[in-house]
Scaffold this motif. Sequence first.
Motif, PDB file in Angstrom:
ATOM      1  N   ILE A  70       0.836  -1.211   0.000  1.00 18.31           N
ATOM      2  CA  ILE A  70       0.000   0.000   0.000  1.00 18.31           C
ATOM      3  C   ILE A  70       0.864   1.252   0.000  1.00 18.31           C
ATOM      4  CG2 ILE A  70      -1.719   1.301   1.306  1.00 18.31           C
ATOM      5  CD1 ILE A  70      -2.750  -1.403   2.377  1.00 18.31           C
ATOM      6  N   THR A  71       1.903   1.257   0.822  1.00 13.54           N
ATOM      7  CA  THR A  71       2.794   2.418   0.897  1.00 13.54           C
ATOM      8  C   THR A  71       3.492   2.653  -0.436  1.00 13.54           C
ATOM      9  OG1 THR A  71       3.188   1.977   3.249  1.00 13.54           O
ATOM     10  CG2 THR A  71       4.740   3.436   2.130  1.00 13.54           C
ATOM     11  N   THR A  72       3.905   1.578  -1.098  1.00 14.99           N
ATOM     12  CA  THR A  72       4.582   1.710  -2.392  1.00 14.99           C
ATOM     13  C   THR A  72       3.674   2.362  -3.428  1.00 14.99           C
ATOM     14  OG1 THR A  72       5.908  -0.266  -1.935  1.00 14.99           O
ATOM     15  CG2 THR A  72       5.762   0.448  -4.229  1.00 14.99           C
ATOM     16  N   VAL A  73       2.429   1.920  -3.470  1.00  9.15           N
ATOM     17  CA  VAL A  73       1.474   2.485  -4.441  1.00  9.15           C
ATOM     18  C   VAL A  73       1.206   3.955  -4.137  1.00  9.15           C
ATOM     19  CG1 VAL A  73      -0.884   2.342  -5.321  1.00  9.15           C
ATOM     20  CG2 VAL A  73       0.405   0.242  -4.900  1.00  9.15           C
ATOM     21  N   LEU A  74       0.951   4.260  -2.878  1.00  8.70           N
ATOM     22  CA  LEU A  74       0.653   5.653  -2.508  1.00  8.70           C
ATOM     23  C   LEU A  74       1.874   6.550  -2.721  1.00  8.70           C
ATOM     24  CD1 LEU A  74      -1.423   5.263   0.801  1.00  8.70           C
ATOM     25  CD2 LEU A  74      -2.251   5.479  -1.534  1.00  8.70           C
ATOM     26  N   PHE A  75       3.047   6.054  -2.346  1.00 12.57           N
ATOM     27  CA  PHE A  75       4.257   6.860  -2.483  1.00 12.57           C
ATOM     28  C   PHE A  75       4.583   7.119  -3.953  1.00 12.57           C
ATOM     29  CE2 PHE A  75       8.876   7.200  -3.027  1.00 12.57           C
ATOM     30  CZ  PHE A  75       9.151   8.279  -2.205  1.00 12.57           C
ATOM     31  N   SER A  76       4.372   6.122  -4.795  1.00 15.43           N
ATOM     32  CA  SER A  76       4.677   6.307  -6.221  1.00 15.43           C
ATOM     33  C   SER A  76       3.785   7.384  -6.833  1.00 15.43           C
ATOM     34  CB  SER A  76       4.506   4.986  -6.972  1.00 15.43           C
ATOM     35  OG  SER A  76       3.167   4.511  -6.863  1.00 15.43           O
ATOM     36  N   GLN A  77       2.492   7.376  -6.492  1.00 17.61           N
ATOM     37  CA  GLN A  77       1.597   8.411  -7.002  1.00 17.61           C
ATOM     38  C   GLN A  77       1.978   9.776  -6.433  1.00 17.61           C
ATOM     39  OE1 GLN A  77      -0.881   8.135  -9.381  1.00 17.61           O
ATOM     40  NE2 GLN A  77      -0.899  10.369  -9.220  1.00 17.61           N
ATOM     41  N   ALA A  78       2.327   9.810  -5.150  1.00 18.21           N
ATOM     42  CA  ALA A  78       2.758  11.071  -4.538  1.00 18.21           C
ATOM     43  C   ALA A  78       4.029  11.595  -5.208  1.00 18.21           C
ATOM     44  CB  ALA A  78       2.988  10.872  -3.042  1.00 18.21           C
ATOM     45  N   PHE A  79       4.924  10.684  -5.594  1.00 15.82           N
ATOM     46  CA  PHE A  79       6.165  11.083  -6.279  1.00 15.82           C
ATOM     47  C   PHE A  79       5.840  11.735  -7.625  1.00 15.82           C
ATOM     48  CE2 PHE A  79       9.460   9.991  -9.399  1.00 15.82           C
ATOM     49  CZ  PHE A  79      10.541  10.653  -8.847  1.00 15.82           C
ATOM     50  N   PHE A  80       4.958  11.119  -8.400  1.00 12.77           N
ATOM     51  CA  PHE A  80       4.571  11.693  -9.689  1.00 12.77           C
ATOM     52  C   PHE A  80       3.901  13.058  -9.513  1.00 12.77           C
ATOM     53  CE2 PHE A  80       4.457   7.118 -11.164  1.00 12.77           C
ATOM     54  CZ  PHE A  80       5.535   7.239 -12.011  1.00 12.77           C
TER      55      PHE A  80
ATOM     56  N   LEU B 136      -6.498   2.065  -8.573  1.00 10.78           N
ATOM     57  CA  LEU B 136      -5.895   1.316  -7.470  1.00 10.78           C
ATOM     58  C   LEU B 136      -5.435   2.254  -6.361  1.00 10.78           C
ATOM     59  CD1 LEU B 136      -4.907  -1.479  -6.464  1.00 10.78           C
ATOM     60  CD2 LEU B 136      -2.732  -1.009  -7.632  1.00 10.78           C
ATOM     61  N   THR B 137      -4.809   3.357  -6.750  1.00 15.01           N
ATOM     62  CA  THR B 137      -4.352   4.331  -5.761  1.00 15.01           C
ATOM     63  C   THR B 137      -5.519   4.920  -4.981  1.00 15.01           C
ATOM     64  OG1 THR B 137      -2.500   4.916  -7.215  1.00 15.01           O
ATOM     65  CG2 THR B 137      -3.054   6.467  -5.457  1.00 15.01           C
ATOM     66  N   THR B 138      -6.586   5.279  -5.699  1.00 15.27           N
ATOM     67  CA  THR B 138      -7.743   5.893  -5.051  1.00 15.27           C
ATOM     68  C   THR B 138      -8.447   4.920  -4.114  1.00 15.27           C
ATOM     69  OG1 THR B 138      -8.080   7.297  -7.010  1.00 15.27           O
ATOM     70  CG2 THR B 138      -9.924   7.087  -5.472  1.00 15.27           C
ATOM     71  N   VAL B 139      -8.640   3.696  -4.576  1.00 18.95           N
ATOM     72  CA  VAL B 139      -9.324   2.697  -3.736  1.00 18.95           C
ATOM     73  C   VAL B 139      -8.514   2.414  -2.479  1.00 18.95           C
ATOM     74  CG1 VAL B 139     -10.046   0.286  -3.619  1.00 18.95           C
ATOM     75  CG2 VAL B 139     -10.572   1.634  -5.650  1.00 18.95           C
ATOM     76  N   MET B 140      -7.198   2.292  -2.604  1.00 13.55           N
ATOM     77  CA  MET B 140      -6.359   2.047  -1.429  1.00 13.55           C
ATOM     78  C   MET B 140      -6.440   3.213  -0.450  1.00 13.55           C
ATOM     79  SD  MET B 140      -2.858   0.230  -2.750  1.00 13.55           S
ATOM     80  CE  MET B 140      -2.842  -1.488  -3.259  1.00 13.55           C
ATOM     81  N   ASN B 141      -6.361   4.428  -0.981  1.00 13.76           N
ATOM     82  CA  ASN B 141      -6.380   5.606  -0.111  1.00 13.76           C
ATOM     83  C   ASN B 141      -7.714   5.735   0.621  1.00 13.76           C
ATOM     84  OD1 ASN B 141      -4.668   7.697   0.768  1.00 13.76           O
ATOM     85  ND2 ASN B 141      -5.796   9.189  -0.430  1.00 13.76           N
ATOM     86  N   ILE B 142      -8.813   5.542  -0.096  1.00 21.48           N
ATOM     87  CA  ILE B 142     -10.140   5.625   0.515  1.00 21.48           C
ATOM     88  C   ILE B 142     -10.346   4.493   1.511  1.00 21.48           C
ATOM     89  CG2 ILE B 142     -12.617   5.511   0.054  1.00 21.48           C
ATOM     90  CD1 ILE B 142     -11.362   8.145  -0.745  1.00 21.48           C
ATOM     91  N   SER B 143      -9.830   3.314   1.187  1.00 19.51           N
ATOM     92  CA  SER B 143      -9.978   2.177   2.092  1.00 19.51           C
ATOM     93  C   SER B 143      -9.266   2.438   3.423  1.00 19.51           C
ATOM     94  CB  SER B 143      -9.429   0.908   1.447  1.00 19.51           C
ATOM     95  OG  SER B 143     -10.174   0.580   0.285  1.00 19.51           O
ATOM     96  N   ILE B 144      -8.080   3.043   3.354  1.00 22.01           N
ATOM     97  CA  ILE B 144      -7.370   3.394   4.584  1.00 22.01           C
ATOM     98  C   ILE B 144      -8.190   4.374   5.406  1.00 22.01           C
ATOM     99  CG2 ILE B 144      -5.313   4.536   5.512  1.00 22.01           C
ATOM    100  CD1 ILE B 144      -3.819   3.473   3.026  1.00 22.01           C
ATOM    101  N   LEU B 145      -8.766   5.358   4.735  1.00 21.43           N
ATOM    102  CA  LEU B 145      -9.618   6.334   5.429  1.00 21.43           C
ATOM    103  C   LEU B 145     -10.770   5.644   6.141  1.00 21.43           C
ATOM    104  CD1 LEU B 145     -10.790   9.751   4.088  1.00 21.43           C
ATOM    105  CD2 LEU B 145     -12.517   8.138   4.851  1.00 21.43           C
ATOM    106  N   VAL B 146     -11.422   4.714   5.455  1.00 20.36           N
ATOM    107  CA  VAL B 146     -12.563   4.004   6.037  1.00 20.36           C
ATOM    108  C   VAL B 146     -12.132   3.155   7.224  1.00 20.36           C
ATOM    109  CG1 VAL B 146     -14.252   2.173   5.599  1.00 20.36           C
ATOM    110  CG2 VAL B 146     -13.947   3.995   3.926  1.00 20.36           C
TER     111      VAL B 146
END
Length: 404
Positions: free
Chosen positions: A37-47, A184-194
Amino acid sequence: MQSAVKHYYNINKILITKIGGWPTQNNFIKILLPTIITTVLFSQAFFEFVQLTRTWRSITQDCECLIVLLVLIIGGTKLFTIILSNKNIERLLSLIDYHWRIFTHSMEIQIMHDYAIRGRKITISYIFIIYTLMCFYLLIPVTPQLLNIIKPLNKSRPYKYLFDVDYGIDKEIYYYPILIYSYLTTVMNISILVVVDTSYMMFVQHACSLFAAIGHRLENITLDLNSKKNNQLINKDDLTDYIQYDKDDDIYHELVLVLWKHQLSIEYVCFLDSSFTMYSFKLIFLTIIITSFLGVQILSLLNHNKEEMIRYIAMCIGAFVHLFVLNYPGQRIIDYSTDIFHKAYNMLWYKMSRRSTQLLSILLHRCFVPCTLTAGKIYVLSMTNYASMVQACMSYFTAFSSFN
Protein backbone atom coordinates in the motif's frame (compact mmCIF):
# COMPACT_ATOMS: atom_id res chain seq x y z
CA MET A 1 -8.21 -13.10 20.20
CA GLN A 2 -10.87 -11.60 22.53
CA SER A 3 -14.35 -13.09 22.66
CA ALA A 4 -16.28 -9.80 22.91
CA VAL A 5 -14.17 -8.19 20.19
CA LYS A 6 -14.75 -11.14 17.85
CA HIS A 7 -18.49 -11.10 18.54
CA TYR A 8 -19.30 -7.40 18.28
CA TYR A 9 -16.47 -5.89 16.25
CA ASN A 10 -15.91 -8.49 13.56
CA ILE A 11 -16.52 -5.95 10.76
CA ASN A 12 -13.84 -3.66 12.15
CA LYS A 13 -11.54 -6.65 12.44
CA ILE A 14 -12.06 -7.57 8.78
CA LEU A 15 -11.37 -3.98 7.72
CA ILE A 16 -8.19 -3.67 9.78
CA THR A 17 -6.84 -6.99 8.52
CA LYS A 18 -7.07 -5.66 4.93
CA ILE A 19 -4.27 -3.18 5.66
CA GLY A 20 -2.29 -5.51 7.92
CA GLY A 21 -3.12 -3.75 11.16
CA TRP A 22 -4.81 -6.44 13.25
CA PRO A 23 -2.59 -7.34 16.24
CA THR A 24 -2.90 -11.13 15.87
CA GLN A 25 -2.21 -11.25 12.13
CA ASN A 26 0.80 -13.12 10.81
CA ASN A 27 3.91 -10.93 11.01
CA PHE A 28 4.69 -11.51 7.34
CA ILE A 29 1.24 -10.23 6.33
CA LYS A 30 1.58 -7.29 8.74
CA ILE A 31 4.71 -6.28 6.83
CA LEU A 32 3.67 -7.23 3.29
CA LEU A 33 0.30 -5.43 3.07
CA PRO A 34 1.49 -2.04 4.42
CA THR A 35 4.55 -2.24 2.17
CA ILE A 36 2.43 -2.77 -0.95
CA ILE A 37 0.00 0.00 0.00
CA THR A 38 2.79 2.42 0.90
CA THR A 39 4.58 1.71 -2.39
CA VAL A 40 1.47 2.48 -4.44
CA LEU A 41 0.65 5.65 -2.51
CA PHE A 42 4.26 6.86 -2.48
CA SER A 43 4.68 6.31 -6.22
CA GLN A 44 1.60 8.41 -7.00
CA ALA A 45 2.76 11.07 -4.54
CA PHE A 46 6.17 11.08 -6.28
CA PHE A 47 4.57 11.69 -9.69
CA GLU A 48 2.42 14.47 -8.24
CA PHE A 49 5.45 16.12 -6.65
CA VAL A 50 7.46 15.93 -9.89
CA GLN A 51 4.52 17.40 -11.80
CA LEU A 52 4.31 20.19 -9.25
CA THR A 53 8.00 21.08 -9.50
CA ARG A 54 7.90 21.06 -13.30
CA THR A 55 4.81 23.22 -13.79
CA TRP A 56 4.84 25.44 -10.69
CA ARG A 57 3.28 28.76 -11.53
CA SER A 58 1.04 29.90 -8.68
CA ILE A 59 -1.08 28.37 -5.95
CA THR A 60 -4.32 28.84 -7.86
CA GLN A 61 -2.90 27.16 -10.97
CA ASP A 62 -1.37 24.18 -9.21
CA CYS A 63 -4.04 23.46 -6.62
CA GLU A 64 -4.93 20.08 -8.12
CA CYS A 65 -1.44 18.63 -7.62
CA LEU A 66 -1.24 20.09 -4.13
CA ILE A 67 -4.64 18.68 -3.19
CA VAL A 68 -3.88 15.16 -4.47
CA LEU A 69 -0.45 15.21 -2.83
CA LEU A 70 -1.91 16.23 0.55
CA VAL A 71 -4.69 13.63 0.28
CA LEU A 72 -2.06 10.95 -0.31
CA ILE A 73 -0.12 12.21 2.71
CA ILE A 74 -3.30 11.91 4.80
CA GLY A 75 -3.71 8.33 3.59
CA GLY A 76 -0.14 7.54 4.55
CA THR A 77 -0.62 9.18 7.95
CA LYS A 78 -3.69 7.08 8.64
CA LEU A 79 -1.93 3.90 7.54
CA PHE A 80 1.11 4.46 9.75
CA THR A 81 -1.14 5.37 12.67
CA ILE A 82 -2.54 1.84 12.60
CA ILE A 83 0.76 0.12 11.82
CA LEU A 84 3.09 1.97 14.18
CA SER A 85 0.50 2.03 16.98
CA ASN A 86 -0.22 -1.67 16.71
CA LYS A 87 0.61 -2.29 20.36
CA ASN A 88 -1.76 0.49 21.39
CA ILE A 89 -4.51 -0.99 19.21
CA GLU A 90 -3.93 -4.37 20.85
CA ARG A 91 -4.11 -2.77 24.29
CA LEU A 92 -7.38 -0.98 23.45
CA LEU A 93 -8.92 -4.21 22.20
CA SER A 94 -7.79 -6.02 25.35
CA LEU A 95 -9.34 -3.29 27.50
CA ILE A 96 -12.62 -3.61 25.61
CA ASP A 97 -12.73 -7.33 26.29
CA TYR A 98 -11.82 -6.72 29.94
CA HIS A 99 -14.67 -4.23 30.30
CA TRP A 100 -17.10 -6.79 28.93
CA ARG A 101 -15.99 -9.16 31.68
CA ILE A 102 -16.32 -6.75 34.62
CA PHE A 103 -19.53 -4.92 33.65
CA THR A 104 -21.62 -7.91 34.65
CA HIS A 105 -24.94 -6.40 35.69
CA SER A 106 -27.73 -7.38 33.28
CA MET A 107 -28.57 -3.77 32.38
CA GLU A 108 -24.91 -2.89 31.93
CA ILE A 109 -24.50 -5.79 29.52
CA GLN A 110 -27.65 -4.76 27.67
CA ILE A 111 -26.47 -1.13 27.35
CA MET A 112 -23.04 -2.17 26.10
CA HIS A 113 -24.67 -4.61 23.68
CA ASP A 114 -26.96 -1.86 22.32
CA TYR A 115 -24.05 0.53 21.87
CA ALA A 116 -21.93 -2.13 20.17
CA ILE A 117 -24.76 -2.89 17.72
CA ARG A 118 -25.20 0.83 17.11
CA GLY A 119 -21.47 1.11 16.48
CA ARG A 120 -21.70 -1.69 13.93
CA LYS A 121 -24.51 0.15 12.14
CA ILE A 122 -22.44 3.34 12.12
CA THR A 123 -19.53 1.40 10.61
CA ILE A 124 -21.70 -0.13 7.87
CA SER A 125 -23.35 3.22 7.09
CA TYR A 126 -19.99 4.98 6.87
CA ILE A 127 -18.60 2.29 4.58
CA PHE A 128 -21.64 2.52 2.31
CA ILE A 129 -21.57 6.33 2.09
CA ILE A 130 -17.83 6.65 1.46
CA TYR A 131 -17.61 3.87 -1.12
CA THR A 132 -20.72 5.12 -2.91
CA LEU A 133 -19.18 8.58 -3.22
CA MET A 134 -15.92 6.98 -4.35
CA CYS A 135 -17.72 5.08 -7.11
CA PHE A 136 -19.20 8.31 -8.47
CA TYR A 137 -15.74 9.88 -8.34
CA LEU A 138 -14.23 6.94 -10.23
CA LEU A 139 -16.82 7.33 -12.98
CA ILE A 140 -15.42 10.74 -13.97
CA PRO A 141 -12.62 9.43 -16.27
CA VAL A 142 -14.90 7.00 -18.14
CA THR A 143 -17.74 9.44 -18.80
CA PRO A 144 -16.46 10.26 -22.35
CA GLN A 145 -16.42 6.54 -23.26
CA LEU A 146 -19.90 6.07 -21.82
CA LEU A 147 -21.18 9.11 -23.71
CA ASN A 148 -19.59 7.77 -26.91
CA ILE A 149 -21.81 4.71 -26.49
CA ILE A 150 -24.96 6.47 -25.31
CA LYS A 151 -24.75 9.61 -27.43
CA PRO A 152 -22.03 9.24 -30.09
CA LEU A 153 -20.56 12.22 -31.94
CA ASN A 154 -18.84 12.42 -35.31
CA LYS A 155 -15.55 12.09 -33.47
CA SER A 156 -14.54 10.44 -30.23
CA ARG A 157 -14.52 12.55 -27.12
CA PRO A 158 -11.10 13.26 -25.54
CA TYR A 159 -9.84 11.06 -22.74
CA LYS A 160 -10.20 12.11 -19.15
CA TYR A 161 -7.84 11.17 -16.36
CA LEU A 162 -8.34 10.76 -12.65
CA PHE A 163 -5.03 12.54 -11.99
CA ASP A 164 -3.63 15.07 -14.44
CA VAL A 165 -0.04 13.90 -14.11
CA ASP A 166 2.76 13.16 -16.57
CA TYR A 167 3.84 9.55 -15.96
CA GLY A 168 6.63 9.72 -18.54
CA ILE A 169 4.77 7.57 -21.08
CA ASP A 170 2.24 8.22 -23.86
CA LYS A 171 -0.99 8.77 -21.92
CA GLU A 172 -3.29 7.90 -24.84
CA ILE A 173 -1.56 4.67 -25.78
CA TYR A 174 -1.36 3.52 -22.15
CA TYR A 175 -4.66 5.08 -21.13
CA TYR A 176 -6.18 1.99 -19.53
CA PRO A 177 -3.06 0.92 -17.56
CA ILE A 178 -2.84 4.49 -16.24
CA LEU A 179 -6.55 4.44 -15.41
CA ILE A 180 -6.24 1.12 -13.54
CA TYR A 181 -3.23 2.46 -11.61
CA SER A 182 -5.18 5.61 -10.71
CA TYR A 183 -8.15 3.54 -9.59
CA LEU A 184 -5.89 1.32 -7.47
CA THR A 185 -4.35 4.33 -5.76
CA THR A 186 -7.74 5.89 -5.05
CA VAL A 187 -9.32 2.70 -3.74
CA MET A 188 -6.36 2.05 -1.43
CA ASN A 189 -6.38 5.61 -0.11
CA ILE A 190 -10.14 5.63 0.51
CA SER A 191 -9.98 2.18 2.09
CA ILE A 192 -7.37 3.39 4.58
CA LEU A 193 -9.62 6.33 5.43
CA VAL A 194 -12.56 4.00 6.04
CA VAL A 195 -10.55 1.54 8.15
CA VAL A 196 -9.02 4.12 10.47
CA ASP A 197 -12.12 6.30 10.83
CA THR A 198 -14.42 3.38 11.62
CA SER A 199 -11.88 1.95 14.09
CA TYR A 200 -11.60 5.33 15.81
CA MET A 201 -15.39 5.65 16.03
CA MET A 202 -15.64 2.08 17.34
CA PHE A 203 -13.25 2.81 20.20
CA VAL A 204 -15.12 6.00 21.07
CA GLN A 205 -18.48 4.23 20.90
CA HIS A 206 -17.25 1.72 23.47
CA ALA A 207 -16.20 4.55 25.81
CA CYS A 208 -19.68 6.07 25.49
CA SER A 209 -21.23 2.71 26.39
CA LEU A 210 -19.14 2.56 29.57
CA PHE A 211 -20.31 5.99 30.71
CA ALA A 212 -23.91 5.14 29.79
CA ALA A 213 -23.76 1.92 31.83
CA ILE A 214 -22.33 3.77 34.84
CA GLY A 215 -25.03 6.42 34.57
CA HIS A 216 -27.70 3.74 34.56
CA ARG A 217 -26.31 2.18 37.75
CA LEU A 218 -26.42 5.59 39.44
CA GLU A 219 -30.06 5.98 38.45
CA ASN A 220 -30.84 2.55 39.88
CA ILE A 221 -29.32 3.54 43.21
CA THR A 222 -31.76 6.45 43.29
CA LEU A 223 -34.66 4.09 42.68
CA ASP A 224 -33.46 1.89 45.56
CA LEU A 225 -33.44 4.91 47.83
CA ASN A 226 -37.04 5.68 46.91
CA SER A 227 -38.07 2.15 47.85
CA LYS A 228 -36.16 2.43 51.14
CA LYS A 229 -38.05 5.58 51.98
CA ASN A 230 -41.33 3.68 51.70
CA ASN A 231 -40.00 0.86 53.89
CA GLN A 232 -38.88 3.33 56.54
CA LEU A 233 -42.40 4.81 56.77
CA ILE A 234 -43.95 1.40 57.29
CA ASN A 235 -41.47 -0.16 59.73
CA LYS A 236 -41.33 1.47 63.17
CA ASP A 237 -39.91 -1.37 65.25
CA ASP A 238 -36.36 -2.14 66.30
CA LEU A 239 -35.59 -3.93 63.02
CA THR A 240 -35.83 -0.67 61.09
CA ASP A 241 -32.33 0.48 62.03
CA TYR A 242 -30.85 -2.89 61.14
CA ILE A 243 -32.61 -3.00 57.78
CA GLN A 244 -31.61 0.61 57.05
CA TYR A 245 -28.01 -0.21 57.91
CA ASP A 246 -27.97 -3.13 55.52
CA LYS A 247 -29.37 -1.01 52.73
CA ASP A 248 -26.89 1.79 53.38
CA ASP A 249 -24.15 -0.81 53.35
CA ASP A 250 -25.36 -2.09 49.97
CA ILE A 251 -25.44 1.45 48.59
CA TYR A 252 -21.90 2.07 49.84
CA HIS A 253 -20.56 -1.07 48.15
CA GLU A 254 -22.50 -0.23 44.99
CA LEU A 255 -20.89 3.23 44.92
CA VAL A 256 -17.47 1.65 45.41
CA LEU A 257 -18.08 -0.46 42.30
CA VAL A 258 -19.34 2.56 40.37
CA LEU A 259 -16.25 4.58 41.31
CA TRP A 260 -13.98 1.72 40.28
CA LYS A 261 -15.71 1.27 36.92
CA HIS A 262 -15.73 5.03 36.36
CA GLN A 263 -11.98 5.14 36.99
CA LEU A 264 -11.46 2.31 34.50
CA SER A 265 -13.53 4.24 31.95
CA ILE A 266 -11.44 7.37 32.47
CA GLU A 267 -8.22 5.39 32.08
CA TYR A 268 -9.56 3.90 28.84
CA VAL A 269 -10.40 7.35 27.44
CA CYS A 270 -6.99 8.71 28.48
CA PHE A 271 -5.23 5.84 26.74
CA LEU A 272 -7.44 6.27 23.65
CA ASP A 273 -6.57 9.98 23.60
CA SER A 274 -2.83 9.35 23.93
CA SER A 275 -2.99 6.76 21.12
CA PHE A 276 -4.71 9.06 18.61
CA THR A 277 -3.74 12.58 19.72
CA MET A 278 -0.89 13.13 17.21
CA TYR A 279 -2.93 11.41 14.51
CA SER A 280 -5.78 13.88 15.08
CA PHE A 281 -3.41 16.85 15.13
CA LYS A 282 -1.77 15.95 11.80
CA LEU A 283 -5.08 15.22 10.10
CA ILE A 284 -6.76 18.41 11.29
CA PHE A 285 -3.83 20.48 10.04
CA LEU A 286 -3.70 18.74 6.65
CA THR A 287 -7.50 18.76 6.19
CA ILE A 288 -7.71 22.49 6.87
CA ILE A 289 -4.99 23.15 4.26
CA ILE A 290 -6.69 20.86 1.73
CA THR A 291 -10.08 22.52 2.27
CA SER A 292 -8.49 25.93 1.72
CA PHE A 293 -6.90 24.78 -1.53
CA LEU A 294 -10.23 23.28 -2.64
CA GLY A 295 -11.88 26.65 -2.07
CA VAL A 296 -9.22 28.32 -4.23
CA GLN A 297 -9.73 25.72 -6.96
CA ILE A 298 -13.52 26.15 -6.90
CA LEU A 299 -13.11 29.92 -7.21
CA SER A 300 -10.72 29.58 -10.15
CA LEU A 301 -13.16 27.27 -12.01
CA LEU A 302 -16.24 29.32 -11.25
CA ASN A 303 -16.53 30.90 -14.72
CA HIS A 304 -14.53 28.38 -16.73
CA ASN A 305 -15.34 24.74 -16.11
CA LYS A 306 -18.56 24.03 -14.22
CA GLU A 307 -18.14 20.25 -14.45
CA GLU A 308 -14.75 20.32 -12.75
CA MET A 309 -16.06 22.85 -10.24
CA ILE A 310 -18.79 20.43 -9.14
CA ARG A 311 -16.13 17.76 -8.66
CA TYR A 312 -14.15 20.00 -6.32
CA ILE A 313 -17.27 21.10 -4.46
CA ALA A 314 -17.96 17.43 -3.73
CA MET A 315 -14.37 17.01 -2.51
CA CYS A 316 -14.75 20.09 -0.31
CA ILE A 317 -17.90 18.65 1.25
CA GLY A 318 -15.99 15.42 1.85
CA ALA A 319 -13.22 17.38 3.61
CA PHE A 320 -15.72 19.04 5.93
CA VAL A 321 -17.28 15.64 6.64
CA HIS A 322 -13.82 14.35 7.50
CA LEU A 323 -13.31 17.22 9.95
CA PHE A 324 -16.71 16.40 11.43
CA VAL A 325 -15.73 12.74 11.89
CA LEU A 326 -12.61 13.84 13.75
CA ASN A 327 -14.47 16.21 16.09
CA TYR A 328 -17.86 14.60 16.73
CA PRO A 329 -16.50 11.58 18.66
CA GLY A 330 -14.72 14.01 20.98
CA GLN A 331 -17.99 15.84 21.59
CA ARG A 332 -19.72 12.57 22.45
CA ILE A 333 -17.04 11.75 25.02
CA ILE A 334 -17.57 15.18 26.60
CA ASP A 335 -21.36 14.76 26.66
CA TYR A 336 -21.39 11.25 28.10
CA SER A 337 -18.74 11.93 30.75
CA THR A 338 -20.54 15.12 31.80
CA ASP A 339 -23.83 13.24 32.02
CA ILE A 340 -22.35 11.16 34.87
CA PHE A 341 -22.03 14.36 36.92
CA HIS A 342 -25.70 15.28 36.42
CA LYS A 343 -26.92 11.79 37.28
CA ALA A 344 -24.79 11.64 40.42
CA TYR A 345 -25.90 15.14 41.46
CA ASN A 346 -29.58 14.24 41.03
CA MET A 347 -29.34 11.28 43.40
CA LEU A 348 -31.02 11.41 46.83
CA TRP A 349 -27.65 11.90 48.47
CA TYR A 350 -29.25 13.48 51.56
CA LYS A 351 -30.82 10.07 52.35
CA MET A 352 -27.49 8.24 52.25
CA SER A 353 -25.06 7.44 55.02
CA ARG A 354 -22.09 9.73 55.59
CA ARG A 355 -19.52 7.39 54.07
CA SER A 356 -21.72 6.96 50.97
CA THR A 357 -21.98 10.72 50.49
CA GLN A 358 -18.21 10.98 50.81
CA LEU A 359 -17.82 8.52 47.94
CA LEU A 360 -20.41 10.42 45.95
CA SER A 361 -18.54 13.68 46.49
CA ILE A 362 -15.40 12.06 45.07
CA LEU A 363 -17.37 10.99 42.00
CA LEU A 364 -18.86 14.48 41.58
CA HIS A 365 -15.46 16.09 41.91
CA ARG A 366 -13.97 13.83 39.21
CA CYS A 367 -16.92 14.28 36.87
CA PHE A 368 -16.84 18.07 37.21
CA VAL A 369 -14.09 18.11 34.57
CA PRO A 370 -15.31 16.11 31.53
CA CYS A 371 -13.15 13.62 29.68
CA THR A 372 -11.88 14.89 26.33
CA LEU A 373 -10.12 13.76 23.19
CA THR A 374 -7.44 16.13 21.98
CA ALA A 375 -5.31 16.90 18.95
CA GLY A 376 -1.70 17.13 19.97
CA LYS A 377 -2.73 17.59 23.61
CA ILE A 378 -3.43 21.25 22.85
CA TYR A 379 -6.70 21.23 20.94
CA VAL A 380 -9.90 19.74 22.33
CA LEU A 381 -11.98 17.90 19.74
CA SER A 382 -15.55 19.17 19.99
CA MET A 383 -18.31 20.62 17.85
CA THR A 384 -17.53 24.11 19.11
CA ASN A 385 -13.98 23.81 17.86
CA TYR A 386 -15.27 22.22 14.65
CA ALA A 387 -17.04 25.51 13.90
CA SER A 388 -13.77 27.31 14.63
CA MET A 389 -11.96 25.03 12.17
CA VAL A 390 -14.49 25.81 9.45
CA GLN A 391 -13.84 29.50 10.03
CA ALA A 392 -10.09 28.83 9.89
CA CYS A 393 -10.52 27.09 6.53
CA MET A 394 -12.27 30.16 5.16
CA SER A 395 -9.49 32.40 6.49
CA TYR A 396 -6.76 30.30 4.88
CA PHE A 397 -8.77 30.15 1.66
CA THR A 398 -8.85 33.95 1.56
CA ALA A 399 -5.12 34.13 2.25
CA PHE A 400 -4.22 31.58 -0.45
CA SER A 401 -6.44 33.35 -2.97
CA SER A 402 -4.42 36.53 -2.50
CA PHE A 403 -1.29 34.71 -3.71
CA ASN A 404 -2.72 34.36 -7.22
